[in-house]
Write an enzyme that holds these catalytic residues in place. Structure first.
Site, PDB file in Angstrom:
ATOM      1  N   ASP A 256      26.502  38.619  35.547  1.00  0.00           N
ATOM      2  CA  ASP A 256      25.895  38.864  36.676  1.00  0.00           C
ATOM      3  C   ASP A 256      24.448  38.207  36.738  1.00  0.00           C
ATOM      4  OD1 ASP A 256      28.172  40.254  36.985  1.00  0.00           O
ATOM      5  OD2 ASP A 256      27.340  42.180  36.629  1.00  0.00           O
TER       6      ASP A 256
ATOM      7  N   SER B 108      27.525  43.028  42.419  1.00  0.00           N
ATOM      8  CA  SER B 108      26.286  42.755  41.635  1.00  0.00           C
ATOM      9  C   SER B 108      25.086  43.354  42.089  1.00  0.00           C
ATOM     10  CB  SER B 108      26.361  41.532  41.063  1.00  0.00           C
ATOM     11  OG  SER B 108      25.568  41.552  39.867  1.00  0.00           O
ATOM     12  N   SER B 109      24.879  44.173  43.252  1.00  0.00           N
ATOM     13  CA  SER B 109      23.621  44.640  43.680  1.00  0.00           C
ATOM     14  C   SER B 109      22.434  45.065  42.747  1.00  0.00           C
ATOM     15  CB  SER B 109      23.848  45.504  44.938  1.00  0.00           C
ATOM     16  OG  SER B 109      24.527  46.770  44.287  1.00  0.00           O
TER      17      SER B 109
ATOM     18  N   ASN C  10      29.459  53.275  40.589  1.00  0.00           N
ATOM     19  CA  ASN C  10      28.037  52.726  39.930  1.00  0.00           C
ATOM     20  C   ASN C  10      28.336  53.067  38.415  1.00  0.00           C
ATOM     21  OD1 ASN C  10      25.368  53.179  38.904  1.00  0.00           O
ATOM     22  ND2 ASN C  10      24.685  53.852  40.605  1.00  0.00           N
ATOM     23  N   LYS C  11      28.146  51.677  37.930  1.00  0.00           N
ATOM     24  CA  LYS C  11      28.377  51.602  36.442  1.00  0.00           C
ATOM     25  C   LYS C  11      27.518  52.274  35.555  1.00  0.00           C
ATOM     26  CE  LYS C  11      27.636  47.018  35.980  1.00  0.00           C
ATOM     27  NZ  LYS C  11      27.989  45.675  36.047  1.00  0.00           N
TER      28      LYS C  11
ATOM     29  N   GLU D  94      37.863  39.348  34.380  1.00  0.00           N
ATOM     30  CA  GLU D  94      37.247  40.513  34.611  1.00  0.00           C
ATOM     31  C   GLU D  94      36.916  41.294  32.971  1.00  0.00           C
ATOM     32  OE1 GLU D  94      35.108  41.474  37.059  1.00  0.00           O
ATOM     33  OE2 GLU D  94      36.575  40.451  38.390  1.00  0.00           O
ATOM     34  N   HIS D  95      35.688  41.865  32.837  1.00  0.00           N
ATOM     35  CA  HIS D  95      35.562  42.649  31.664  1.00  0.00           C
ATOM     36  C   HIS D  95      35.783  41.845  30.390  1.00  0.00           C
ATOM     37  CE1 HIS D  95      35.266  46.922  33.384  1.00  0.00           C
ATOM     38  NE2 HIS D  95      35.972  46.325  34.365  1.00  0.00           N
TER      39      HIS D  95
ATOM     40  N   ASP E 182      33.156  39.419  29.913  1.00  0.00           N
ATOM     41  CA  ASP E 182      31.924  38.730  29.302  1.00  0.00           C
ATOM     42  C   ASP E 182      31.349  39.420  28.189  1.00  0.00           C
ATOM     43  OD1 ASP E 182      31.307  40.906  31.027  1.00  0.00           O
ATOM     44  OD2 ASP E 182      29.518  39.942  31.961  1.00  0.00           O
TER      45      ASP E 182
END
Length: 458
Positions: A190, A145-146, A233-234, A49-50, A52
């Site tokens: 993603d 990852s929508s 929401n990123k 996680e976090h 990439d």
């Protein structure tokens, strides 16, 4: 297989109720039939996680939930977008004048990111107009990852409508870059898994250069996704982009302390590569060089010998200009230790020892503690949900996606799956009216699905 273009699958709509329904809705909306359909899946990141965007490999798999778009290329120079979910408003724009509003991460802006990425890659002076109807089954802002699935889907839609071809790798790289139009400084996981996924296998995804390796998961365990029902929401929140900057600043300070050309160094992976040391050695260097107390902007400027103006204009992103303190030690510790856990996870899957499930579960639990303590990207609801999952038989459980809300992923022995789901449902969802309403899409076992595809009527 993965180096080629996304597949095109002829289908009988009579056997595909969702496509059939989408076609009927499209006809009633636009008065004509779609020419093709594109799907791009969401994903769950099993571990990594976090990291990439720091240059390190991650280990996701595609899920069955996806974004599906029905498309008709048209002669007018207009893109018309509609959504089967009435909460998402229709949108139309000239195909030659794509404006992406960073201040409002609305659904259509993610479509426009993919569209613009393909237009710019090919320098399309005369792109085709399109009517598009979208149907999504990925819960929004859930860490599955929508948003990236929508960018990828839109990229493939635009590619096909304009009669162009690209490999899955090229599409992943273009869609990663183009999602930055909306202000998300993502690292590429993603988009890569959305295109490169294959049924039945998770993937180790490595960057620079992009490559994907199959990772066979142990047969005795299922992966269960549970949504905390807290949306994150990123693009709309600063947490995510602050973490990207903290990693970039840690990169600069570590590089300078080791006599490297810090101005050219952007990612924590670059420091390790340049020094030629192991991840374990990088953790020792972090201990030696960085202090656990937060760094003020003044201290960072002093360490690097630059002015505040230079820090803001040359290093900090637009949306982190006003941040006054940064935690560098904790973020670097998380990234280097998490990168090592990803490689260990893959090694265990490959060797498949008798206690593989136990070992993988321990790695997932360590990952979660690091996300919570060192990266501070959890929230009380995620903490509660992880506790509940571990209490009811998960061998490993952790947040997945950016965090601060969204989902957990748990590894559960297959023979305990049904009772696990029943107990978690009772303990987390049935105690809260709001969660109860969202429960159907919130708790499910998943297996590795396939990547983005084009469907045409047979």
């Amino acid at each position: 297989m993965a180096a080629d273009a996304p597949g095109t699958l002829p289908v009988q709509l009579a056997e595909q109720p969702r496509l059939q329904k989408l076609k009927e809705m499209f006809i009633s909306k636009f008065g004509s039939a779609p020419k093709f359909y594109v799907r791009a899946p969401g994903r769950v990141n099993l571990i990594g996680e976090h990291i990439d965007y720091c240059g390190y490999a991650v280990l996701p798999m595609a899920i069955e939930q996806d974004i599906l778009i029905a498309v008709e290329p048209v002669k007018t120079k207009v893109v018309q977008l509609a959504n089967t979910n009435s909460l998402y408003l229709d949108f139309s724009t000239s195909v030659n004048n794509i404006q992406i509003n960073k201040t409002k991460p609305q659904w259509h802006n993610y479509f426009l990111c993919g569209l613009k990425g393909i237009q710019e890659h090919f320098g399309l002076n005369n792109p085709t107009g399109m009517n598009c109807l979208l149907d999504g089954t990925i819960p929004p802002s859930s860490g599955l990852s929508s948003s990236s699935a929508l960018v990828c889907c839109a990229g493939l839609v635009t590619l096909r409508a304009n009669g162009k071809t690209l490999s899955k790798m090229e599409l992943a790289e273009i869609c990663t870059k183009s999602e930055r139009y909306i202000g998300t400084e993502g690292g590429g996981m993603d988009q890569s898994i959305s295109f490169l996924a294959e049924e039945g296998t998770a993937k180790l995804i490595e960057f620079s250069p992009l490559r994907a390796t199959d990772v066979r998961l142990p047969s005795g365990a299922a992966f269960v996704i549970a949504n905390s029902c807290v949306e994150m929401n990123k693009a709309a929140t600063s947490h995510y982009n602050i973490r990207v900057m903290e990693c970039r600043l840690a990169t600069k300070l570590l590089s300078k302390s080791k006599g490297l050309d810090w101005k050219t160094m952007l990612r924590l992976h670059d420091v390790q590569t340049k020094l030629g040391v192991s991840l374990e050695e990088m953790l020792t260097i972090v201990e030696e060089v960085l202090h656990p107390e937060p760094y003020s902007t003044e201290e960072i400027c002093k360490c690097l010998g630059i002015s505040l103006e230079e820090l803001r204009s040359q290093i900090l992103s637009q949306n982190t200009q006003d941040v006054s303190t940064f935690k560098l030690y904790q973020r670097a510790k998380h990234v280097y230790s998490e990168a090592a856990r990803v490689l260990e996870f893959k090694k265990i899957c490959n060797k498949a020892p008798a206690n593989a499930v136990q070992l993988l579960g321990e790695l997932m639990n360590q990952s979660y503690i690091s996300c919570r303590e060192m990266y501070e990207c959890s929230c009380p609801e995620l903490d509660r949900l992880v506790d509940i999952c571990l209490q009811f038989g998960a061998i490993g459980s952790r947040l997945t996606g950016a965090g601060w809300g969204g989902c957990t992923v748990s590894m559960v022995p297959t023979d305990k799956l049904n009772t696990f789901i029943k107990n978690v449902r009772k303990a987390y969802y049935q105690t809260d009216v709001q969660r109860l309403a969202l429960e159907n899409n919130s708790l499910f076992a998943t297996k590795p699905g396939r990547g983005a595809l084009v469907f045409v009527e047979a």
